[in-house]
Design a protein around this motif. Structure first.
Motif, PDB file in Angstrom:
ATOM      1  N   SER A  56       0.830  -1.677  -0.198  1.00 46.84           N
ATOM      2  CA  SER A  56      -0.761  -0.294  -0.045  1.00 46.84           C
ATOM      3  C   SER A  56       1.059   1.393  -0.033  1.00 46.84           C
ATOM      4  CB  SER A  56      -0.941  -0.096   1.022  1.00 46.84           C
ATOM      5  OG  SER A  56      -1.599  -0.820   1.379  1.00 46.84           O
ATOM      6  N   LEU A  57       2.023   1.225   0.521  1.00 48.80           N
ATOM      7  CA  LEU A  57       2.685   2.627   1.142  1.00 48.80           C
ATOM      8  C   LEU A  57       3.111   2.105  -0.888  1.00 48.80           C
ATOM      9  CD1 LEU A  57       3.689   4.003   2.694  1.00 48.80           C
ATOM     10  CD2 LEU A  57       5.838   2.958   3.840  1.00 48.80           C
ATOM     11  N   TYR A  58       4.063   1.609  -1.431  1.00 48.88           N
ATOM     12  CA  TYR A  58       4.557   1.547  -2.771  1.00 48.88           C
ATOM     13  C   TYR A  58       3.727   2.136  -3.207  1.00 48.88           C
ATOM     14  CZ  TYR A  58       6.624  -0.001  -7.079  1.00 48.88           C
ATOM     15  OH  TYR A  58       6.871  -0.810  -8.347  1.00 48.88           O
ATOM     16  N   ALA A  59       2.141   1.667  -3.396  1.00 48.48           N
ATOM     17  CA  ALA A  59       0.942   2.139  -3.793  1.00 48.48           C
ATOM     18  C   ALA A  59       0.680   3.365  -3.896  1.00 48.48           C
ATOM     19  CB  ALA A  59      -0.150   1.480  -3.430  1.00 48.48           C
ATOM     20  N   LEU A  60       0.602   3.946  -3.005  1.00 47.41           N
ATOM     21  CA  LEU A  60       0.730   5.673  -2.833  1.00 47.41           C
ATOM     22  C   LEU A  60       1.499   6.274  -3.081  1.00 47.41           C
ATOM     23  CD1 LEU A  60      -0.853   5.307   1.086  1.00 47.41           C
ATOM     24  CD2 LEU A  60      -2.128   5.724  -1.083  1.00 47.41           C
ATOM     25  N   GLY A  61       2.962   6.097  -2.922  1.00 48.77           N
ATOM     26  CA  GLY A  61       3.951   6.196  -3.590  1.00 48.77           C
ATOM     27  C   GLY A  61       4.072   6.607  -5.037  1.00 48.77           C
ATOM     28  N   VAL A  72       0.372  12.106  -9.434  1.00 51.71           N
ATOM     29  CA  VAL A  72       0.071  13.376  -9.260  1.00 51.71           C
ATOM     30  C   VAL A  72       0.586  14.573  -9.277  1.00 51.71           C
ATOM     31  CG1 VAL A  72      -1.313  14.633  -7.611  1.00 51.71           C
ATOM     32  CG2 VAL A  72      -2.152  12.262  -7.596  1.00 51.71           C
ATOM     33  N   VAL A  73       2.119  14.634  -8.769  1.00 53.36           N
ATOM     34  CA  VAL A  73       3.019  15.841  -8.310  1.00 53.36           C
ATOM     35  C   VAL A  73       3.060  16.084  -9.800  1.00 53.36           C
ATOM     36  CG1 VAL A  73       4.685  16.061  -8.882  1.00 53.36           C
ATOM     37  CG2 VAL A  73       3.578  15.410  -6.754  1.00 53.36           C
ATOM     38  N   ASN A  74       3.421  15.015 -11.442  1.00 55.25           N
ATOM     39  CA  ASN A  74       3.512  14.904 -12.385  1.00 55.25           C
ATOM     40  C   ASN A  74       2.587  15.604 -13.530  1.00 55.25           C
ATOM     41  OD1 ASN A  74       6.338  14.395 -12.339  1.00 55.25           O
ATOM     42  ND2 ASN A  74       6.126  12.150 -13.882  1.00 55.25           N
ATOM     43  N   ILE A  75       1.263  15.449 -12.919  1.00 54.18           N
ATOM     44  CA  ILE A  75       0.982  15.941 -13.821  1.00 54.18           C
ATOM     45  C   ILE A  75       0.479  16.944 -12.693  1.00 54.18           C
ATOM     46  CG2 ILE A  75      -2.346  15.570 -13.680  1.00 54.18           C
ATOM     47  CD1 ILE A  75      -2.315  13.100 -14.037  1.00 54.18           C
ATOM     48  N   VAL A  76      -0.093  17.585 -11.925  1.00 54.02           N
ATOM     49  CA  VAL A  76      -0.070  19.181 -11.270  1.00 54.02           C
ATOM     50  C   VAL A  76       1.154  19.560 -12.110  1.00 54.02           C
ATOM     51  CG1 VAL A  76       0.559  20.678  -9.282  1.00 54.02           C
ATOM     52  CG2 VAL A  76      -0.690  18.284  -9.128  1.00 54.02           C
ATOM     53  N   TRP A  77       2.412  19.603 -11.935  1.00 56.10           N
ATOM     54  CA  TRP A  77       3.613  20.270 -13.305  1.00 56.10           C
ATOM     55  C   TRP A  77       3.334  20.332 -14.620  1.00 56.10           C
ATOM     56  CZ3 TRP A  77       4.212  19.639  -7.623  1.00 56.10           C
ATOM     57  CH2 TRP A  77       5.217  20.828  -7.117  1.00 56.10           C
ATOM     58  N   GLY A  78       2.327  19.043 -14.652  1.00 56.52           N
ATOM     59  CA  GLY A  78       2.696  19.006 -16.423  1.00 56.52           C
ATOM     60  C   GLY A  78       3.770  18.448 -17.186  1.00 56.52           C
ATOM     61  N   ASN A  79       4.692  17.955 -16.028  1.00 55.61           N
ATOM     62  CA  ASN A  79       6.323  17.250 -17.081  1.00 55.61           C
ATOM     63  C   ASN A  79       6.201  16.637 -15.735  1.00 55.61           C
ATOM     64  OD1 ASN A  79       8.547  16.848 -19.027  1.00 55.61           O
ATOM     65  ND2 ASN A  79       8.231  19.001 -18.434  1.00 55.61           N
ATOM     66  N   PHE A  80       7.793  15.905 -16.166  1.00 56.27           N
ATOM     67  CA  PHE A  80       8.603  14.590 -15.508  1.00 56.27           C
ATOM     68  C   PHE A  80       8.764  15.099 -14.488  1.00 56.27           C
ATOM     69  CE2 PHE A  80       7.762  12.485 -19.396  1.00 56.27           C
ATOM     70  CZ  PHE A  80       7.232  10.834 -19.636  1.00 56.27           C
ATOM     71  N   GLU A  81       9.472  14.353 -13.194  1.00 55.96           N
ATOM     72  CA  GLU A  81      10.057  15.374 -12.091  1.00 55.96           C
ATOM     73  C   GLU A  81      12.069  15.481 -12.471  1.00 55.96           C
ATOM     74  OE1 GLU A  81      12.687  15.451  -9.552  1.00 55.96           O
ATOM     75  OE2 GLU A  81      11.929  13.712  -8.928  1.00 55.96           O
ATOM     76  N   PRO A  82      12.498  16.574 -12.670  1.00 54.21           N
ATOM     77  CA  PRO A  82      13.374  15.849 -13.801  1.00 54.21           C
ATOM     78  C   PRO A  82      14.752  15.074 -12.445  1.00 54.21           C
ATOM     79  CG  PRO A  82      12.885  18.450 -12.239  1.00 54.21           C
ATOM     80  CD  PRO A  82      12.185  17.951 -12.680  1.00 54.21           C
ATOM     81  N   ALA A  83      14.500  15.626 -11.525  1.00 52.33           N
ATOM     82  CA  ALA A  83      15.648  14.990 -10.320  1.00 52.33           C
ATOM     83  C   ALA A  83      15.550  13.133 -10.675  1.00 52.33           C
ATOM     84  CB  ALA A  83      15.373  15.363  -8.902  1.00 52.33           C
ATOM     85  N   HIS A  84      14.776  12.776 -10.759  1.00 49.82           N
ATOM     86  CA  HIS A  84      14.441  11.234 -10.676  1.00 49.82           C
ATOM     87  C   HIS A  84      13.853  10.434 -11.936  1.00 49.82           C
ATOM     88  CE1 HIS A  84      14.203  12.454  -6.065  1.00 49.82           C
ATOM     89  NE2 HIS A  84      14.370  10.792  -6.587  1.00 49.82           N
ATOM     90  N   HIS A 123       8.815  21.737  -8.301  1.00 43.80           N
ATOM     91  CA  HIS A 123       8.344  19.892  -8.335  1.00 43.80           C
ATOM     92  C   HIS A 123      10.040  18.664  -7.809  1.00 43.80           C
ATOM     93  CE1 HIS A 123       7.392  17.429 -12.680  1.00 43.80           C
ATOM     94  NE2 HIS A 123       7.264  17.014 -11.660  1.00 43.80           N
ATOM     95  N   VAL A 124      10.781  19.227  -7.809  1.00 40.58           N
ATOM     96  CA  VAL A 124      11.949  18.247  -7.559  1.00 40.58           C
ATOM     97  C   VAL A 124      11.508  18.217  -6.091  1.00 40.58           C
ATOM     98  CG1 VAL A 124      14.135  17.769  -6.645  1.00 40.58           C
ATOM     99  CG2 VAL A 124      13.457  18.830  -9.307  1.00 40.58           C
ATOM    100  N   ALA A 125      11.571  19.268  -5.154  1.00 36.46           N
ATOM    101  CA  ALA A 125      11.380  19.471  -3.426  1.00 36.46           C
ATOM    102  C   ALA A 125      10.402  18.069  -3.006  1.00 36.46           C
ATOM    103  CB  ALA A 125      10.745  20.277  -3.078  1.00 36.46           C
ATOM    104  N   VAL A 126       8.421  18.301  -4.377  1.00 35.55           N
ATOM    105  CA  VAL A 126       7.633  17.684  -3.562  1.00 35.55           C
ATOM    106  C   VAL A 126       7.763  16.253  -4.522  1.00 35.55           C
ATOM    107  CG1 VAL A 126       5.425  17.773  -3.757  1.00 35.55           C
ATOM    108  CG2 VAL A 126       6.286  19.882  -4.006  1.00 35.55           C
ATOM    109  N   GLY A 127       7.797  16.132  -5.485  1.00 37.01           N
ATOM    110  CA  GLY A 127       8.271  14.963  -6.361  1.00 37.01           C
ATOM    111  C   GLY A 127       9.013  13.690  -5.685  1.00 37.01           C
TER     112      GLY A 127
END
Length: 271
Positions: free
Chosen positions: A12-17, A23-35, A232-236
């Motif tokens: 469940s934790l893996y799924a929620l992550g 969700v984070v990528n949809i909000v920013w409209g792009n891939f999270e650049p650090a990962h 984006h990186v901090a939240v992602g």
């Protein structure tokens, strides 16, 4: 006693992550650049935003699928593919970064960290899939164990080769200084990796690895995200850490379950 509830909690934790990453990528409209550094393939990739939305939806849907038994197998497969894709995003940098910075150990170790961060999530997807099978074969379990183990060792080496960078992330109020904690956690990563690969105290090592990642989230990632909600990186990174904690916890419980099943099989055969 087989810790079924603990396994479900880890999944469940893996799924929620994974859902949070989507969700984070949809909000920013792009891939999270650090990962998820798709920019390694170029600064102007046709259809990148649409592709990012599609993959984000896959993360959300697959993460949600893990929460129901009927769809868990499909969710594991999709997440395995998505996180494998993120690992591929790092590959061009093995040429561009080495070309720009030189073939140096810190550079290679750092690039392997990026790949390893995604591969442990791929391994977690493999473990979820294996959890549904009574016979898990040999190759898949070895892949999961060695992926976690070698990645953890590389994470530790990265702490040693970039002490100043890692120590800068340690809050100033924590005693003994950043360099001390950067070195100590580096040693912990290496020892955990060796334990997981060798099978000696591997359950304890995986559980402590999950605990350490949780501490990282509480003291470094979470405060950074709170103070930089537009980053984006901090939240992602918090979303990634949540999935990684679940992955390490899942490894520990999967080993326990696997050994318990073997014990019951041997006991049944002997009787």
């Amino acid at each position: 006693m087989i810790p079924i509830l603990s396994v479900k909690a880890a999944i469940s934790l893996y799924a929620l992550g994974s859902i949070a990453s989507g969700v984070v990528n949809i909000v920013w409209g792009n891939f999270e650049p650090a990962h998820q550094p798709i920019q390694a393939f170029g600064d102007h990739i046709p259809g990148q935003r649409v592709f990012a939305f599609f993959v984000a939806v896959c993360l959300i849907a697959a993460g949600a699928a893990l929460l129901w038994r009927r769809t868990i197998r499909a969710g594991a497969v999709i997440l395995g593919v998505v996180y494998s894709l993120f690992a591929v995003f790092w590959l061009p940098r093995f040429y561009t970064a080495v070309h720009a910075l030189g073939f140096r150990v810190p550079v290679i170790v750092g690039l392997l960290v990026g790949v390893g961060q995604e591969l442990i999530l791929v391994a977690a997807a493999v473990l979820v899939y294996l959890a549904l099978n009574k016979r898990d074969g040999v190759i898949a379990p070895l892949f999961a164990r060695w992926t976690f183990g070698l990645s953890s060792i590389d994470f530790g080496l990265a702490h040693f080769t970039a002490v100043q960078f890692v120590s800068a992330m340690v809050p100033k109020w924590i005693p003994f200084g950043g360099e001390f904690w950067a070195t100590l956690t580096g040693v912990a990563f290496v020892l955990a990796g060796v334990a997981i690969v060798s099978g000696v105290l591997d359950v304890l090592a995986a559980r402590l690895l999950a605990v350490m990642l949780t501490v990282f989230s509480i003291f470094t990632s979470a405060p950074r995200a709170i103070t930089s909600l537009h980053d984006h990186v901090a939240v992602g990174s918090n979303a990634y850490n949540l999935a990684a904690i679940g992955a390490a916890w899942m490894l520990a419980e999967w080993i326990v379950v696997r050994r318990a099943c073997r014990h019951h099989e041997l006991k049944a055969n002997a009787s």
